[in-house]
Design an enzyme around this catalytic site. Structure first.
Site, PDB file in Angstrom:
ATOM      1  N   THR A 225      -4.384  -4.183  -0.187  1.00 31.30           N
ATOM      2  CA  THR A 225      -2.318  -5.115   0.984  1.00 31.30           C
ATOM      3  C   THR A 225      -3.194  -6.582   0.431  1.00 31.30           C
ATOM      4  O   THR A 225      -4.335  -7.413   0.598  1.00 31.30           O
ATOM      5  CB  THR A 225      -2.808  -4.774   2.035  1.00 31.30           C
TER       6      THR A 225
ATOM      7  N   ARG B 295       7.048   3.553   1.510  1.00 31.45           N
ATOM      8  CA  ARG B 295       7.135   3.517   2.165  1.00 31.45           C
ATOM      9  C   ARG B 295       7.765   4.298   3.400  1.00 31.45           C
ATOM     10  O   ARG B 295       8.656   4.216   2.759  1.00 31.45           O
ATOM     11  CB  ARG B 295       7.251   2.099   3.068  1.00 31.45           C
TER      12      ARG B 295
ATOM     13  N   ARG C 295       2.391 -10.533   6.494  1.00 31.55           N
ATOM     14  CA  ARG C 295       2.809 -10.332   8.046  1.00 31.55           C
ATOM     15  C   ARG C 295       2.410 -10.632   8.834  1.00 31.55           C
ATOM     16  O   ARG C 295       3.079 -12.272   9.163  1.00 31.55           O
ATOM     17  CB  ARG C 295       2.647  -8.398   7.520  1.00 31.55           C
TER      18      ARG C 295
ATOM     19  N   ASP D 291      -2.512  -1.660   6.521  1.00 33.20           N
ATOM     20  CA  ASP D 291      -2.539  -0.512   8.234  1.00 33.20           C
ATOM     21  C   ASP D 291      -1.077  -0.385   8.806  1.00 33.20           C
ATOM     22  O   ASP D 291      -1.966   1.198   8.774  1.00 33.20           O
ATOM     23  CB  ASP D 291      -1.610  -2.071   8.657  1.00 33.20           C
TER      24      ASP D 291
ATOM     25  N   GLY E  40       2.997  -1.245   0.600  1.00 32.47           N
ATOM     26  CA  GLY E  40       3.249  -3.211  -0.981  1.00 32.47           C
ATOM     27  C   GLY E  40       2.228  -2.728  -1.901  1.00 32.47           C
ATOM     28  O   GLY E  40       0.991  -2.436  -1.307  1.00 32.47           O
TER      29      GLY E  40
ATOM     30  N   ASP F 154      -5.757  -7.988   6.031  1.00 34.68           N
ATOM     31  CA  ASP F 154      -5.471  -8.053   7.550  1.00 34.68           C
ATOM     32  C   ASP F 154      -5.776  -6.648   8.208  1.00 34.68           C
ATOM     33  O   ASP F 154      -5.932  -6.312   9.448  1.00 34.68           O
ATOM     34  CB  ASP F 154      -3.817  -8.306   8.031  1.00 34.68           C
TER      35      ASP F 154
ATOM     36  N   ASP G 115      -2.571  -9.392   2.398  1.00 33.77           N
ATOM     37  CA  ASP G 115      -2.705  -9.761   3.726  1.00 33.77           C
ATOM     38  C   ASP G 115      -3.226  -9.561   4.122  1.00 33.77           C
ATOM     39  O   ASP G 115      -3.666 -10.846   5.326  1.00 33.77           O
ATOM     40  CB  ASP G 115      -1.648  -8.908   5.151  1.00 33.77           C
TER      41      ASP G 115
HETATM   42  O1  F6P Z   1       1.926  -6.236   3.265  1.00 31.71           O
HETATM   43  C1  F6P Z   1       2.410  -7.051   2.101  1.00 31.71           C
HETATM   44  C2  F6P Z   1       3.556  -7.190   2.816  1.00 31.71           C
HETATM   45  O2  F6P Z   1       3.929  -7.780   1.359  1.00 31.71           O
HETATM   46  C3  F6P Z   1       3.640  -8.223   3.564  1.00 31.71           C
HETATM   47  O3  F6P Z   1       3.566  -9.263   3.253  1.00 31.71           O
HETATM   48  C4  F6P Z   1       4.872  -8.077   3.650  1.00 31.71           C
HETATM   49  O4  F6P Z   1       5.772  -8.908   4.948  1.00 31.71           O
HETATM   50  C5  F6P Z   1       5.704  -7.037   3.118  1.00 31.71           C
HETATM   51  O5  F6P Z   1       5.024  -6.570   2.787  1.00 31.71           O
HETATM   52  C6  F6P Z   1       6.403  -7.409   2.855  1.00 31.71           C
HETATM   53  O6  F6P Z   1       7.242  -5.384   2.491  1.00 31.71           O
HETATM   54  P1  F6P Z   1       8.823  -4.542   1.299  1.00 31.71           P
HETATM   55  O7  F6P Z   1       8.357  -5.771   0.444  1.00 31.71           O
HETATM   56  O8  F6P Z   1       8.790  -4.129   2.012  1.00 31.71           O
HETATM   57  O9  F6P Z   1       9.634  -5.936   1.909  1.00 31.71           O
END
Ligand code: F6P
Length: 323
Positions: free
Chosen positions: A126, A72, A172, A103, A11, A130, A128
């Site tokens: 990130t 990803r 997340r 992560d 992300g 985390d 998050d």
């Molecule tokens: O890890 C960052 C994040 O924004 C999380 O907070 C969220 O759960 C996820 O990525 C969403 O991912 P995507 O943009 O692939 O839907």
């Protein structure tokens, strides 16, 4: 080490561009060549790599997102995909990598580094927050400020209509954005995964009469299967406590956008410069973090898949300030 490759993965997060700039310029300052790898690990498999000079990173410190794009990449999770990635690195003469991501990205970095004995430095990127071993991750502060601004706006309508709002925020499996967002915006409560299994936070809130002295309420909910999310909590309130006029707002991806705050730009610049120091210092397979305002090296094995604890004092503060 002569040539350093840089990529962003997973992300996107505001401040990633500031980190790309810092890594590129510090590397060039120290005499390295730099190559920008597009679309994260996917770019290593599909060979999307360009030479980076200082001009490639001009005028980007203020930009959200990532100029290197991100992805990803499922293929990188397979040994065949990683072999292709390694072949591309060799072909371009890249002998170290700086990976900016969360992560999942650092997990990939760890596997790759071990498999091919390849030097990688990770930067925590990130929203998050985390990653274990660093007080802050790049993008977290900007996302927190965005959440605060959104909640301020929702509060206007919540107050006017005397409603109870559940506002779902990202994170997340972590509740940092929800908990600190709640404190910063003066919300009544935060429902976070870290304590969801300990107590029924919703029942506790209602039983304590959380609207006692107020005619509207705002509860921040961390997205997570553990909290159930804002929709599920709102449904529960509608069924169990029909007296409330409930609404839900899911902030979604707007939390990932925007110009990075000064704090994120400075963090990204420091961590980016420190990534090059780490390589010069013969460090391998560590994430650069910040702890008590000092740069720290955190082994990948510690940074990832290690539950970063929330500060319980914050929970107590929120509880005391929401009476
Ligand atoms: O890890 C960052 C994040 O924004 C999380 O907070 C969220 O759960 C996820 O990525 C969403 O991912 P995507 O943009 O692939 O839907």
């Amino acid at each position: 080490i002569k040539t350093i490759g840089i990529l962003t993965s997973g992300g996107d997060a505001p401040g990633m561009n500031a980190a790309i700039r810092a890594v590129t310029r510090s590397a060039i300052f120290s005499g390295f060549s730099v190559k920008g790898i597009y679309r994260g690990y996917r770019g290593l498999i599909t060979n999307e790599i360009v030479d980076f000079k200082t001009q490639n990173v001009s005028n980007i410190i203020q930009m959200g997102g990532t100029i290197l794009k991100t992805a990803r990449c499922k293929e990188f999770q397979t040994p065949e995909g990683r072999q292709l990635a390694y072949d591309t690195l060799r072909q371009h003469g890249i002998d170290a990598l700086v990976v900016i991501g969360g992560d999942g990205s650092l997990t990939g970095a760890r596997i790759f580094a071990t498999e091919f004995n390849f030097p990688i430095i990770g930067l925590p990127g990130t929203i998050d927050n985390d990653l274990y071993g660093t007080d802050k991750t790049i993008g977290y502060d900007t996302a927190l400020n965005t959440i605060m601004e959104c909640v301020d706006k929702i509060r206007d309508t919540a107050t006017s209509h005397e409603r109870l709002f559940f506002i779902e925020v990202m994170g997340r499996d972590a509740g940092f954005l929800a908990l600190n967002g709640a404190i910063a915006s003066g919300a009544e409560a935060a429902i976070i995964p870290e304590i969801s299994t300990e107590v029924d936070q919703l029942a506790e809130l209602i039983q304590n009469g959380f609207r006692k002295s107020k005619n509207s309420s705002i509860v921040l909910v961390a997205e997570s299967p553990v909290t159930g999310g804002a929709m599920a909590l709102a449904e529960r309130v509608k069924n169990e406590y029909p007296g409330y006029d409930v609404r839900v707002s899911i902030l979604g991806h707007l939390q990932r956008g925007g110009s990075p705050t000064a704090s994120d730009r400075i963090l990204a610049s420091r961590l980016g410069a420190a990534a090059i120091d780490a390589l010069l210092d013969d460090q391998r397979n560590v994430m650069i973090g910040i702890s008590n305002d000092n740069i720290v090296y955190v082994p990948f094995s510690k940074a990832i898949k290690n539950d970063k604890p929330i500060n319980r004092e914050l929970l107590d503060t929120l509880r005391r300030l929401s009476i």
